[in-house]
Design a protein around this motif. Structure first.
Motif, mmCIF file in Angstrom:
data_model
loop_
_atom_site.group_PDB
_atom_site.id
_atom_site.type_symbol
_atom_site.label_atom_id
_atom_site.label_comp_id
_atom_site.label_asym_id
_atom_site.label_seq_id
_atom_site.Cartn_x
_atom_site.Cartn_y
_atom_site.Cartn_z
ATOM 1 N N GLN A 124 38.554 -20.544 -25.629
ATOM 2 C CA GLN A 124 38.579 -19.970 -26.985
ATOM 3 C C GLN A 124 37.502 -20.577 -27.864
ATOM 4 O O GLN A 124 36.921 -19.898 -28.701
ATOM 5 C CB GLN A 124 39.941 -20.220 -27.624
ATOM 6 C CG GLN A 124 40.960 -19.181 -27.205
ATOM 7 C CD GLN A 124 42.358 -19.544 -27.644
ATOM 8 O OE1 GLN A 124 42.552 -20.440 -28.470
ATOM 9 N NE2 GLN A 124 43.344 -18.876 -27.094
ATOM 10 N N THR B 105 46.281 -25.175 -19.584
ATOM 11 C CA THR B 105 46.399 -25.186 -21.047
ATOM 12 C C THR B 105 45.078 -25.607 -21.688
ATOM 13 O O THR B 105 44.591 -24.961 -22.627
ATOM 14 C CB THR B 105 47.532 -26.167 -21.463
ATOM 15 O OG1 THR B 105 48.704 -25.840 -20.721
ATOM 16 C CG2 THR B 105 47.818 -26.097 -22.941
ATOM 17 N N GLU C 291 45.162 -14.211 -14.049
ATOM 18 C CA GLU C 291 45.370 -15.620 -13.649
ATOM 19 C C GLU C 291 44.883 -15.842 -12.216
ATOM 20 O O GLU C 291 44.276 -16.857 -11.912
ATOM 21 C CB GLU C 291 46.853 -16.005 -13.750
ATOM 22 C CG GLU C 291 47.334 -16.233 -15.176
ATOM 23 C CD GLU C 291 47.634 -14.935 -15.905
ATOM 24 O OE1 GLU C 291 47.682 -13.882 -15.231
ATOM 25 O OE2 GLU C 291 47.797 -14.980 -17.141
ATOM 26 N N CYS D 211 42.074 -25.531 -20.309
ATOM 27 C CA CYS D 211 41.028 -24.532 -20.032
ATOM 28 C C CYS D 211 41.154 -23.343 -20.977
ATOM 29 O O CYS D 211 40.150 -22.846 -21.486
ATOM 30 C CB CYS D 211 41.095 -24.049 -18.585
ATOM 31 S SG CYS D 211 40.469 -25.268 -17.440
ATOM 32 N N ARG D 212 42.382 -22.894 -21.207
ATOM 33 C CA ARG D 212 42.578 -21.743 -22.119
ATOM 34 C C ARG D 212 42.034 -22.077 -23.506
ATOM 35 O O ARG D 212 41.370 -21.268 -24.142
ATOM 36 C CB ARG D 212 44.067 -21.365 -22.200
ATOM 37 C CG ARG D 212 44.503 -20.459 -21.063
ATOM 38 C CD ARG D 212 45.848 -19.806 -21.349
ATOM 39 N NE ARG D 212 46.929 -20.760 -21.477
ATOM 40 C CZ ARG D 212 47.593 -21.288 -20.441
ATOM 41 N NH1 ARG D 212 47.295 -20.949 -19.221
ATOM 42 N NH2 ARG D 212 48.562 -22.169 -20.643
ATOM 43 N N TYR D 213 42.318 -23.297 -23.979
ATOM 44 C CA TYR D 213 41.851 -23.722 -25.298
ATOM 45 C C TYR D 213 40.317 -23.764 -25.312
ATOM 46 O O TYR D 213 39.662 -23.269 -26.229
ATOM 47 C CB TYR D 213 42.431 -25.102 -25.629
ATOM 48 C CG TYR D 213 42.151 -25.538 -27.037
ATOM 49 C CD1 TYR D 213 43.066 -25.267 -28.059
ATOM 50 C CD2 TYR D 213 40.959 -26.169 -27.368
ATOM 51 C CE1 TYR D 213 42.790 -25.640 -29.366
ATOM 52 C CE2 TYR D 213 40.669 -26.534 -28.665
ATOM 53 C CZ TYR D 213 41.603 -26.279 -29.659
ATOM 54 O OH TYR D 213 41.322 -26.629 -30.948
#
Ligand code: ADP
Ligand code: 5GP
Length: 202
Positions: free
Chosen positions: A26, A19, A51, A21-23
């Motif tokens: 961005q 979570t 993934e 890392c995804r943020y």
């Protein structure tokens, strides 16, 4: 040679590595996430090559024997590994790269690439970790129990990392990691030089 930063983000399962890392990806567009190879079956929303690269245990073992992995580990009955070639190519081209891996893998990478910057992501409490693993809804009760037992052992490894970041709120944790990357880019040891001296400040 200008090289990219290799950032290891590790910590117990369910702490929020994916979570956060995804943020982070961005807010810091130039950053890339290394795609690992695993023998774990894909979850319903997971896509090949996004993934993970999904493979069989026998193919994974062949890759171990061929020396294809920078690091690999058996995590909760499944193999996970990072292919050396893609990591080395990306770093050599100046690409900053995140490895989101477990603590066994982090130890192997630190030994092979001492310039890697390692960050241990910790939960704000044991209860929060339990709620996150349970709330994700991807594991049955037996697997949740095993992941929590492993987490207890993994938490002890935090002292081997360069940085400790508590994931109480996703944005806050990602902002801290973003600041760590900024600071690491200014390290003289890493090759930062004032532009006036013919070098390029990164
Ligand atoms: P990991 O990649 O470390 O196994 P995930 O990123 O899959 O963990 O997160 C596990 C669960 O916890 C997910 O349901 C996610 O939405 C949730 N989560 C992650 N970070 C936080 C946070 N800071 N606060 C509350 N829930 C979180
Ligand atoms: P999950 O099955 O929840 O995607 O991942 C389980 C654990 O495996 C997580 O702790 C994750 O960080 C770790 N993991 C994912 N990819 C790799 C990898 O390439 N190497 C290692 N050592 N661990 C990985």
């Amino acid at each position: 040679m200008v090289k990219g930063i290799l950032l290891i983000i590790s910590g117990p399962s369910g702490v929020g590595k994916g979570t956060v890392c995804r943020y982070l990806l961005q807010v810091r567009k130039a950053l890339k996430l290394s795609v690992s190879t695993t023998t774990r079956p894909p979850r319903p929303d997971e896509k090949e090559g996004k993934e993970y690269f999904f493979t069989t245990p026998s193919r994974f073992k062949e890759m171990i024997e061929a020396g294809s992995f920078l690091e690999w580990a058996l995590v909760h009955d499944h193999f996970y590994g990072t292919r050396s070639e893609s990591v080395r190519e990306m770093l050599a081209s100046g690409q900053d790269l995140i490895l989101e891996i477990d603590v066994q893998g982090a130890e192997q990478v630190r030994a092979k690439i001492p310039e890697a910057v390692s960050i241990f992501l910790a939960p704000p409490s044991r209860q929060a970790l339990e709620q996150r693993i349970t709330g994700r809804g991807t594991e049955d009760p037996g697997r949740i129990k095993r992941r929590l037992e492993t987490a207890r052992r993994e938490m002890k490894a935090y002292c081997y990392y360069d940085y400790l970041v508590v994931n109480d709120r996703v944005k806050k944790a990602a902002d801290k990691i973003n600041s760590i990357i900024d600071a690491e880019k200014c390290r003289v040891k890493r090759g930062a030089r004032p532009p006036g001296l013919g070098g390029e400040s990164r």
